[in-house]
Design a protein around this motif. Structure first.
Motif, PDB file in Angstrom:
ATOM      1  N   PRO A  44       0.836  -1.215   0.000  1.00 60.18           N
ATOM      2  CA  PRO A  44       0.000   0.000   0.000  1.00 60.18           C
ATOM      3  C   PRO A  44       0.867   1.259   0.000  1.00 60.18           C
ATOM      4  CG  PRO A  44      -0.821  -1.595   1.581  1.00 60.18           C
ATOM      5  CD  PRO A  44       0.502  -2.115   1.109  1.00 60.18           C
ATOM      6  N   LEU A  45       0.359   2.309  -0.621  1.00 58.69           N
ATOM      7  CA  LEU A  45       1.141   3.531  -0.760  1.00 58.69           C
ATOM      8  C   LEU A  45       1.505   4.143   0.596  1.00 58.69           C
ATOM      9  CD1 LEU A  45      -0.513   5.263  -3.842  1.00 58.69           C
ATOM     10  CD2 LEU A  45       1.821   4.385  -3.656  1.00 58.69           C
ATOM     11  N   LYS A  46       0.623   4.014   1.581  1.00 56.44           N
ATOM     12  CA  LYS A  46       0.937   4.555   2.896  1.00 56.44           C
ATOM     13  C   LYS A  46       2.120   3.826   3.522  1.00 56.44           C
ATOM     14  CE  LYS A  46      -3.600   6.414   4.117  1.00 56.44           C
ATOM     15  NZ  LYS A  46      -4.718   6.388   5.089  1.00 56.44           N
ATOM     16  N   LEU A  58       4.422   2.273   1.804  1.00 57.59           N
ATOM     17  CA  LEU A  58       5.579   2.650   0.997  1.00 57.59           C
ATOM     18  C   LEU A  58       6.119   4.004   1.438  1.00 57.59           C
ATOM     19  CD1 LEU A  58       7.466   2.095  -1.387  1.00 57.59           C
ATOM     20  CD2 LEU A  58       5.764   3.156  -2.887  1.00 57.59           C
ATOM     21  N   GLN A  59       5.220   4.947   1.717  1.00 50.71           N
ATOM     22  CA  GLN A  59       5.646   6.261   2.182  1.00 50.71           C
ATOM     23  C   GLN A  59       6.383   6.156   3.510  1.00 50.71           C
ATOM     24  OE1 GLN A  59       5.115   9.568   0.687  1.00 50.71           O
ATOM     25  NE2 GLN A  59       6.738   9.839   2.217  1.00 50.71           N
ATOM     26  N   GLU A 108       5.523  -2.082 -10.729  1.00 50.34           N
ATOM     27  CA  GLU A 108       4.772  -1.699  -9.530  1.00 50.34           C
ATOM     28  C   GLU A 108       4.250  -0.275  -9.666  1.00 50.34           C
ATOM     29  OE1 GLU A 108       6.899  -4.455  -6.079  1.00 50.34           O
ATOM     30  OE2 GLU A 108       7.506  -2.357  -6.340  1.00 50.34           O
ATOM     31  N   LEU A 109       5.083   0.622 -10.202  1.00 45.93           N
ATOM     32  CA  LEU A 109       4.645   1.994 -10.430  1.00 45.93           C
ATOM     33  C   LEU A 109       3.464   2.029 -11.402  1.00 45.93           C
ATOM     34  CD1 LEU A 109       5.058   5.030 -10.049  1.00 45.93           C
ATOM     35  CD2 LEU A 109       6.749   4.955 -11.898  1.00 45.93           C
ATOM     36  N   TYR A 144       0.448   1.077  -9.418  1.00 44.10           N
ATOM     37  CA  TYR A 144       0.016   2.219  -8.598  1.00 44.10           C
ATOM     38  C   TYR A 144      -0.720   3.244  -9.457  1.00 44.10           C
ATOM     39  CZ  TYR A 144       2.876   0.747  -4.594  1.00 44.10           C
ATOM     40  OH  TYR A 144       3.400   0.062  -3.523  1.00 44.10           O
ATOM     41  N   THR A 145      -0.183   3.521 -10.642  1.00 41.91           N
ATOM     42  CA  THR A 145      -0.803   4.496 -11.538  1.00 41.91           C
ATOM     43  C   THR A 145      -2.188   4.025 -11.978  1.00 41.91           C
ATOM     44  OG1 THR A 145       1.383   5.151 -12.345  1.00 41.91           O
ATOM     45  CG2 THR A 145      -0.506   5.781 -13.683  1.00 41.91           C
ATOM     46  N   GLN A 167      -4.134   1.965 -10.324  1.00 44.41           N
ATOM     47  CA  GLN A 167      -5.020   2.076  -9.164  1.00 44.41           C
ATOM     48  C   GLN A 167      -5.504   3.506  -8.980  1.00 44.41           C
ATOM     49  OE1 GLN A 167      -2.982   0.580  -5.715  1.00 44.41           O
ATOM     50  NE2 GLN A 167      -3.327  -1.576  -6.234  1.00 44.41           N
ATOM     51  N   GLN A 168      -4.585   4.448  -9.091  1.00 47.22           N
ATOM     52  CA  GLN A 168      -4.960   5.845  -8.929  1.00 47.22           C
ATOM     53  C   GLN A 168      -5.910   6.293 -10.043  1.00 47.22           C
ATOM     54  OE1 GLN A 168      -1.137   7.818  -8.745  1.00 47.22           O
ATOM     55  NE2 GLN A 168      -1.118   7.754  -6.516  1.00 47.22           N
TER      56      GLN A 168
END
Length: 256
Positions: free
Chosen positions: A178-180, A182-183, A221-222, A225-226, A228-229
């Motif tokens: 999840p992006l959170k 990852l951050q 993976e990017l 993410y793209t 998904q967004q």
């Protein structure tokens, strides 16, 4: 009797001719030598010894090859040398073989000069170009070691198996961080997951194939993410469109 005399004369003449060509004792063990050039397999003599056809073998010594340019009728100044290298720490063992351009010869008890490391074949069948250091951590399986860089037009790296590529990222059961999370990882570690740090890269170097596969994995993976967004953006846009339509209908009712 005449035949016997003729044979003896022939042998004496042959011995006389041989003695005119070569100097030394007429035995099977003493050395023989001559002042002029020697040619084997050819009538031309470009050097003290010229080998026209066949192979040349020299044991327990140094081999130097010079080059003669017949059109110019002169020798070139350059030559290269093949010489055994004996490790000073274990002088009883030959550690490898050097092939290098013309300069001062090597000494088995001194450090090998930089210019002598042009091409080195170790006793372990490894090759060094510009270096004779052919061992390092985690590289026992490597065969070629090159110092100062490689310039080439093409470089092809074999992939051993299907699972050696990064397309498994697009499998349905792949768990994307999840992006959170990852951050949080980036804030804590200062680099992407699985990617070596600057210190690790400087200390250990990087595997070209593995790094390219890892970079491909991060790109894939990017991409996920793209996507998904973009899916989330599409849902929000659809919701906003529906809300706008409801507002328009409410406005019409109010006007009526």
């Amino acid at each position: 009797m005449k035949k016997t005399i003729a044979i003896l004369c022939t042998l004496l003449c042959a011995n006389s001719l041989f003695s005119q060509q070569w100097t030394g004792n007429n035995t099977t063990t003493d050395p023989i030598y001559r002042g002029g050039p020697v040619s084997v397999g050819t009538t031309q003599s470009y050097d003290r010894f010229t080998l026209g056809k066949g192979n040349l073998r020299m044991v327990d010594g140094m081999i130097k090859f010079g080059y003669f340019t017949p059109p110019r009728g002169s020798f070139r100044d350059s030559y290269f040398t093949i010489q055994n290298y004996v490790n000073p720490s274990s002088p009883s063992n030959v550690d490898g073989l050097y092939i290098y351009p013309s300069h001062d010869g090597l000494s088995s008890i001194d450090d090998v000069p930089y210019e002598s490391k042009a091409f080195f074949i170790s006793s372990a069948s490894k090759i060094g170009m510009g270096t004779n250091t052919l061992t390092c951590a985690d590289c026992d399986s490597y065969r070629l070691f090159v110092k100062d860089g490689i310039k080439t037009e093409k470089l092809k790296v074999e992939i051993a198996a299907n699972n050696g590529w990064a397309d498994y990222v697009f499998a349905k059961d792949y768990k994307l961080m999840p992006l959170k999370e990852l951050q949080s990882y980036i804030d804590d570690k200062g680099h992407l997951p699985e990617v070596p740090t600057t210190e690790e890269a400087i200390k250990n170097g990087i595997e070209l194939k593995e790094m390219n596969i890892l970079l491909l994995k991060k790109v894939e993976e990017l991409t996920l993410y793209t996507l998904q967004q973009q899916s989330q953006i599409d849902k929000q846009q659809k919701y906003m469109d529906e809300q706008n339509k409801r507002m328009e209908r409410l406005e019409k009712k109010i006007h009526k």
